[in-house]
Design an enzyme around this catalytic site. Structure first.
Site, mmCIF file in Angstrom:
data_model
loop_
_atom_site.group_PDB
_atom_site.id
_atom_site.type_symbol
_atom_site.label_atom_id
_atom_site.label_comp_id
_atom_site.label_asym_id
_atom_site.label_seq_id
_atom_site.Cartn_x
_atom_site.Cartn_y
_atom_site.Cartn_z
ATOM 1 C CB SER A 157 -29.554 45.844 31.564
ATOM 2 O OG SER A 157 -28.699 46.514 30.691
ATOM 3 C CB SER A 172 -32.057 47.637 21.582
ATOM 4 O OG SER A 172 -31.992 48.988 20.807
ATOM 5 C CD GLU A 216 -34.071 57.848 29.975
ATOM 6 O OE1 GLU A 216 -35.539 57.543 30.122
ATOM 7 O OE2 GLU A 216 -33.261 59.128 30.069
#
Lengths: 380, 258
Positions: free
Chosen positions: A132, A365, A362
């Site tokens: 991330s 959440s 990708e």
């Protein structure tokens, strides 16, 4: 955009559905069981034009809109999530960066083969210490003044399509003196090691590897885009990819809903089909609402992109909602199938294992919620 | 080389069909799709035109309602243009009327070197229309073609039979009916689907073609009754007492299978 796709999109959906039903669905369980990446099927998807949909005709593409790609990914994903992500990543992470940021020479060299599905590209972004937090890239690239080559050192993790027999080039992000930049590393470049395939929870027929780059030397003309623009460039790529993953999740959720409805109408318990029990039927009614919402969010985001409108927030919303719906759908379907949903004889098990990564890949959440919060103007 | 393919748009066989109780015919009011058995003819036509190095594939079709989505599918595969004969008066047309209408549509297109039909449709199964068209147009006709090659103005056909196949030679122009599975129909591409939108698709009535009467008025047949097929009877159950194989052997011997 009135909640309905065009006649041509629906005609195309019917074609992809036929293709998926005859070329993919009968084999999906075996590929999953054997962790087999079916190159011939990927080539057949290429023959159908799926990898070239959104690219210009001058490179062999169809010049179609992003909505048509979402239709294809949804329908492929409805029978096999592994082939769905292979398509999504091949287009969105393989060819798309080159199409967006490549020079004419780079496009001429790499795009035609990718667009016809003869070759796959991959995108090396995530690292062992940075998923991330992609700005924390540790991979480094330096220009060797004596040889005039870029020298790349570092490691990449979870790179889809990076080790197939038809993988042609991997776009790698690396830190340079001017910031994060992107480089095109052709398969087989000395110093690039494609590590053995991961043992994953799901997506067994999809190709995923770690990469290590040790003194990996590439020509200067393989720098992709402007030095230092790498971070901004891949954020743009990921916005497109989020809509595609949303379509993939929609396919998963639809598959589970359809299978669970059929099963509830067939399975009897206590003297009637289990569809007659509200504990079952209400769960499926709620799931149908969620699937409809996921569909609307996905195609709204695609419509915004196709019409040149801002779509960052819409893409994050679609990805967040559709992927969480997909995970819910697999849990609900498994519960309705009962014991039959826990054995590999039903596809529900495969979807159950495949769904979780949709909430991670990708952009997790949590990252989607950060993007949406930022779009709301919240000080983060 | 120009080829005309007769294609039919039928109710989706994947959906439950329904009979119109007043006419004892299949309801065809909803969405219609390209009959899969015609996709082989379209594919064969496209391959023959490609092999010939030029020409085009045209389509003729007939439907009481103005449905064109099945024709668009065949245009998306690569056919160049289509004529749809659409007319409420066509409802109830029998095979011969259908052949007259399609023959007139073929003539409206100026004829072709080859006309292709399926051996039978997947919803009506009369299996007679292609040969009737050939008769009306005065063309030689070869049924059950499974392989076709063109050599100038001559066509070589492998014609499926129960035992094997006949090798047949026919002059062109001619008409053939092709069996299912002889070629692998291509999937229309997205580009093909978009291109099909703007390909010429002319809709005419039977009267425009000078064919009257049609429909029930022109039909030489009346469907007087439709009844359920007899349910298959249960098979014989043989309990295994250790000597069952002798019963199985004598059963097969009675059928002259062994």
């Amino acid at each position: 955009m009135l909640g309905e796709l065009s006649e041509e999109h629906e005609a195309f959906r019917a074609v992809v559905r036929d293709f998926a039903a005859s070329e993919i669905e009968p084999h999906a369980a075996a590929w999953d069981r054997d962790h087999h990446f079916p190159v011939d099927t990927v080539l057949a998807m290429g023959d159908l034009g799926l990898f070239g949909l959104i690219f210009p005709e001058e490179y062999g593409g169809a010049g179609a809109d992003f909505t048509s790609l979402c239709v294809a990914i949804e329908e492929i994903g409805r029978v096999d999530q592994s082939m769905g992500i292979t398509l999504s990543a091949g287009v969105g992470l393989g060819a798309n960066p080159i199409h967006h940021f490549g020079s004419d020479e780079q496009k001429q060299r790499w795009l035609p083969e990718m667009i016809t599905g003869r070759a796959l590209g991959a995108f090396g972004l995530t690292e062992p210490d940075g998923g991330s937090d992609a700005g924390a890239t540790k991979t480094k690239a330096r220009l060797d003044e004596t040889t005039g080559k870029w020298v790349i050192d570092g490691n990449k993790s979870f790179i889809t399509n990076s080790g197939t027999a038809i993988t042609s080039v991997i776009t790698v992000t690396a830190r340079t003196d001017s910031g994060i930049s992107c480089f095109l590393v052709p398969s087989g470049t000395p110093g690039l090691t494609v590590e053995p395939a991961y043992h994953k929870l799901g997506w067994h027929a999809s190709d995923t590897h770690g990469l290590s780059l040790n003194d990996c030397r590439i020509d200067t003309d393989q720098l992709l885009g402007t030095p230092g623009d790498g971070f901004r460039n891949f954020l743009q790529i990921l916005d497109d990819g989020r809509i595609a993953i949303s379509a993939l999740a929609l396919g998963c959720a639809r598959a589970c809903l359809d299978a669970a409805v059929d099963y509830a109408n067939e399975r009897t318990a206590f003297g009637s089909t289990i569809s007659r029990y509200q504990g079952v039927s209400f769960q499926l009614a709620d799931l149908a609402v969620a699937v409809e919402n996921a569909r609307n969010l996905t195609y709204k985001a695609a419509w915004l992109k196709d019409n040149g409108r801002p779509f960052k927030q819409a893409a994050a919303m679609a990805k967040l909602y559709s992927t969480e719906t997909a995970v819910d759908a697999t849990r609900i379907a498994t519960q309705i199938f009962g014991g039959a949903g826990f054995i590999e004889e039903t596809p529900i098990v495969r979807f159950y294992r495949d769904a979780k990564v949709l909430e991670i890949g990708e952009g997790t959440s949590e990252i989607q919620r950060m993007v949406i919060a930022r779009c709301l103007g919240l000080a983060l | 080389m120009n080829v005309i393919v007769c294609v039919k748009q039928i109710p989706d066989p994947a959906l439950p069909g329904a009979l119109d109780s007043s006419s004892n015919t299949l309801k065809r009011d909803g969405k219609l799709i390209l009959d899969e058995s015609d996709s082989y003819g379209v594919e064969m036509a496209l391959q023959l035109v490609t092999a010939a190095g030029g020409g085009e594939v045209s389509l003729v079709s007939m439907a009481p309602n103005g449905e064109v989505s099945g024709l668009r599918t065949a245009l998306a595969m690569g056919a160049a243009k289509a004529i749809l004969v659409s007319d409420p008066a066509l409802k109830g047309s029998d095979a011969l009327t259908t052949a007259k209408v399609l023959a007139a549509a073929v003539q409206r297109l100026g004829g072709a070197d080859l006309i292709i039909g399926a051996t039978e449709s997947s919803d009506g199964y009369t299996g007679t229309v292609p040969e009737q068209i050939a008769e009306i147009l005065g063309l030689p006709s070869v049924t059950f073609a499974k392989k076709v090659t063109i050599d100038g103005s001559t066509m070589h056909i492998e014609r499926q039979t129960e035992q094997g196949y006949d090798e047949v030679t026919s002059p062109l122009p001619a008409l053939i009916s092709v069996t299912a599975g002889v070629v692998e129909p291509r999937y229309p591409s997205f580009k093909g689907i978009m291109a099909a939108k703007s390909k010429p698709l002319e809709t005419v009535t039977a009267a425009d073609l000078g064919i009257t009467p049609v429909g029930w008025d022109g039909a030489g047949q009346t469907i007087v009754n439709v009844s359920q097929a007899e349910a298959r009877k249960a098979g014989e159950v043989i309990e295994d007492d250790g000597e069952t194989f002798t019963k199985v052997v004598s059963y097969l011997e009675n059928l002259k299978l062994i």
